[in-house]
Design a protein around this motif. Structure first.
Motif, mmCIF file in Angstrom:
data_model
loop_
_atom_site.group_PDB
_atom_site.id
_atom_site.type_symbol
_atom_site.label_atom_id
_atom_site.label_comp_id
_atom_site.label_asym_id
_atom_site.label_seq_id
_atom_site.Cartn_x
_atom_site.Cartn_y
_atom_site.Cartn_z
ATOM 1 N N SER A 274 9.011 -2.015 1.430
ATOM 2 C CA SER A 274 9.381 -2.757 2.629
ATOM 3 C C SER A 274 10.795 -3.307 2.450
ATOM 4 C CB SER A 274 8.398 -3.901 2.856
ATOM 5 O OG SER A 274 8.473 -4.837 1.796
ATOM 6 N N PRO A 275 11.423 -3.777 3.528
ATOM 7 C CA PRO A 275 12.786 -4.314 3.399
ATOM 8 C C PRO A 275 12.912 -5.446 2.394
ATOM 9 C CG PRO A 275 12.290 -3.886 5.697
ATOM 10 C CD PRO A 275 11.004 -3.673 4.942
ATOM 11 N N ASP A 276 11.816 -6.159 2.125
ATOM 12 C CA ASP A 276 11.875 -7.229 1.127
ATOM 13 C C ASP A 276 11.415 -6.774 -0.254
ATOM 14 O OD1 ASP A 276 9.226 -6.923 1.788
ATOM 15 O OD2 ASP A 276 8.825 -9.044 2.167
ATOM 16 N N GLY A 277 11.292 -5.451 -0.438
ATOM 17 C CA GLY A 277 11.040 -4.904 -1.768
ATOM 18 C C GLY A 277 9.594 -4.812 -2.184
ATOM 19 N N VAL A 278 8.655 -4.919 -1.249
ATOM 20 C CA VAL A 278 7.230 -4.856 -1.563
ATOM 21 C C VAL A 278 6.724 -3.425 -1.383
ATOM 22 C CG1 VAL A 278 4.932 -5.696 -0.914
ATOM 23 C CG2 VAL A 278 6.888 -7.258 -0.909
ATOM 24 N N PHE A 279 5.862 -2.989 -2.280
ATOM 25 C CA PHE A 279 5.288 -1.640 -2.242
ATOM 26 C C PHE A 279 4.186 -1.567 -1.182
ATOM 27 C CE2 PHE A 279 2.016 1.357 -3.871
ATOM 28 C CZ PHE A 279 2.767 2.525 -3.853
ATOM 29 N N TRP A 280 4.337 -0.632 -0.236
ATOM 30 C CA TRP A 280 3.329 -0.341 0.788
ATOM 31 C C TRP A 280 2.884 1.105 0.638
ATOM 32 C CZ3 TRP A 280 3.050 -2.795 6.175
ATOM 33 C CH2 TRP A 280 3.520 -4.121 6.160
ATOM 34 N N MET A 281 1.670 1.406 1.108
ATOM 35 C CA MET A 281 1.178 2.776 1.062
ATOM 36 C C MET A 281 0.197 3.018 2.204
ATOM 37 S SD MET A 281 -1.493 2.522 -2.124
ATOM 38 C CE MET A 281 -2.750 3.679 -1.577
ATOM 39 N N ASN A 282 0.013 4.282 2.538
ATOM 40 C CA ASN A 282 -1.078 4.643 3.439
ATOM 41 C C ASN A 282 -1.986 5.620 2.719
ATOM 42 O OD1 ASN A 282 -0.275 7.457 3.990
ATOM 43 N ND2 ASN A 282 1.387 6.610 5.222
ATOM 44 N N GLU A 283 -3.209 5.738 3.204
ATOM 45 C CA GLU A 283 -4.134 6.677 2.584
ATOM 46 C C GLU A 283 -5.100 7.244 3.610
ATOM 47 O OE1 GLU A 283 -7.107 4.682 -0.140
ATOM 48 O OE2 GLU A 283 -5.626 3.077 0.012
#
Length: 381
Positions: free
Chosen positions: A235-244
Motif C-alpha cells: 500500500s502507499p504507506d508500505g503495508v503488505f496487501w494480498m488477494n486470494e
C-alpha cells in the motif's frame, strides 16, 4: 462495492429478498462505475503465451514472464525479444510454470531480480523463489540461485500462489498456495502450503518472523490459513496487501499480520465447486481473521496494485486495482479508513487479467493470461 453478504446465516434467513437487494446494490454500484470510466486499453505487445508478470526496465522496455518457462524483453515499440537464457527448468502444466517477477529496488546498480516458479523435484513440485542478475547484454540470467524452496513437494499442478513483494526494509514476501489436494496443510506450521513467506534476500528467515522460536514450525512463515494468493502489493504507506482465490465464492483481500491465521479451509464465504459446504460451512471462528473484503460470486482475482500517481485524476490516487481472471475486467476499488467502500468495473472483456502494475510513467499496465496474451497500457481518455 463493499461486501454484500457477510455470513451464510444471513443468506439463509433473507433468501430471495437479500439476493434482490444485493442485485440492486450491485447494479447501482456498477452503473456508477461504468459512468465514471475514463480509460481505454492500448495494446503494447501481443503474441505472449500465457504471460504472468511484468517488470519495467530502463529505456521504456518491459521484462515479461510466460508460464511455459520463458522470460523475455519487450521493447518500447512492443517487439518481443528472444527468450532469455539461464531460466531454470520449471514444472509447466496446469497452473504451474514460470510465474511472478520483480526487480530489486536497487536494480539500476545491481541488475538483480527475483522470480518464482513451480520447481520440479523428488515427489513432485513446489513453489520456489530464485534470485538472479540480468546480464549486461540483456540476453541471459546470470548467478541464478534458488533462495527459497517450498516444502514438501507434491504431485499437483494447482495452487502455487507465487506473488513476490519487496518490503521497504528490503525483505521479501512470497505467497504460496495450499496445492488444492492438501488444503488442510494451510492450518499447520510444519509445511509451506497456504502461507505467506517472509525472508531476507539471501533466503534466510526475516528477523521479525513470528515462529522463529516455535518448535515444529517453519521459520520462514509470516501468516497462514491462506488458499491460493495470486495478487500482492504494498500500500502507499508500505503495508503488505494480498488477494486470494476462494473456492466457489469467497475470493478475498487480506492484509496479513504476523502470526495470524486467515482461516482456510475452516472458514470461508465460498462453497465446493458444484455446491455443498466446505467443512462445517462456517464463515467465522474465534482466533481466525476475517477478510478485509470478499467477492461472492468469485471474480478470480490475480495481480493487484495501488495507484500512487495522478495520471487518471486525483480521485483515483490511492485506489486499489485488481485483475479479474474469470470475468475479464479490471476492478477499481475505493479505499477509505482501510476498508473497501466502492467497486468500479473497468475495461469490460479486456481479457483474463493476470497482472496489474503501475509503470514509471504513472500509468497502469496489465497482462492478459491467454494463448495470445497481451501487454496492455491503461490510457486515460
Amino acid at each position: 462495492m463493499n461486501m454484500l453478504i457477510r455470513s451464510r446465516r444471513a443468506g439463509r434467513l433473507w433468501g430471495p429478498l437479500a439476493a434482490s437487494c444485493a442485485a440492486l446494490i450491485f447494479a447501482a454500484s456498477f452503473s456508477a462505475g461504468a459512468a465514471a470510466q475514463t480509460v481505454r486499453p492500448e495494446t503494447v505487445a501481443s503474441g505472449l503465451e500465457h504471460p504472468w508478470a511484468v517488470a519495467f526496465l530502463p529505456g521504456n522496455r518491459f521484462l515479461v514472464t510466460e508460464r511455459p518457462g520463458r522470460m523475455r524483453i519487450v521493447n518500447a515499440q512492443g517487439r518481443l525479444g528472444e527468450p532469455l537464457q539461464g531460466v531454470p527448468r520449471v514444472a509447466a502444466g496446469g497452473q504451474g510454470g514460470l510465474l511472478d517477477l520483480v526487480l530489486d529496488s536497487a536494480f539500476a546498480s545491481n541488475r538483480t531480480l527475483y522470480f518464482c516458479f513451480s520447481e520440479p523435484g523428488s515427489g513432485g513440485n513446489s513453489t520456489a523463489l530464485a534470485r538472479a542478475r540480468l546480464a549486461a547484454d540483456d540476453t541471459r540470467l546470470e548467478d541464478v540461485r534458488v533462495i527459497f524452496s517450498g516444502k514438501p513437494k507434491v504431485a499437483s499442478s494447482m495452487h502455487f500462489g507465487c506473488r513476490i513483494v519487496e518490503a521497504r526494509d528490503g525483505t521479501l514476501f512470497l505467497t504460496t498456495g495450499e496445492r488444492n489436494s492438501r488444503k488442510e496443510d494451510a492450518q499447520t506450521l510444519d509445511n509451506h502450503h497456504g502461507k505467506v513467506i517472509h525472508i531476507q534476500k539471501d533466503g534466510t528467515p526475516a528477523r521479525d518472523n513470528p515462529f522463529l522460536d516455535r518448535a515444529g514450525a517453519l521459520p520462514e512463515i509470516w501468516s497462514y490459513g491462506h488458499r491460493n494468493a495470486q495478487g500482492a502489493t504494498l500500500s502507499p504507506d508500505g503495508v503488505f496487501w494480498m488477494n486470494e482465490h476462494g473456492p466457489q465464492g469467497g475470493d478475498e483481500i487480506n492484509v496479513p499480520q504476523a502470526g495470524r491465521n486467515y482461516g482456510w479451509p475452516v472458514i470461508t464465504f465460498g462453497e465446493n465447486y458444484g455446491g455443498g459446504r466446505i467443512g462445517e460451512g462456517i464463515s467465522e471462528r474465534a482466533g481466525m481473521e476475517q477478510p478485509l473484503h470478499q467477492w461472492t460470486p468469485s471474480m478470480a482475482p490475480s495481480g493487484m496494485a495501488f495507484l500512487t500517481s495522478e495520471r487518471y485524476g486525483a480521485g483515483w490516487r490511492g485506489n486499489l486495482f485488481v485483475g479479474a481472471l474469470k470475468f475479464r475486467y479490471l476492478s477499481r476499488l475505493e479505499i477509505a479508513n482501510g476498508k473497501v467502500v466502492r467497486e468500479h468495473k473497468l475495461l469490460q472483456d479486456v481479457g483474463r487479467v493476470r497482472d496489474v502494475r503501475q509503470g514509471p510513467d504513472g500509468l497502469l499496465y496489465l497482462l492478459t493470461d491467454e494463448g495470445n496474451g497481451k501487454l496492455v497500457r491503461v490510457v486515460p481518455q
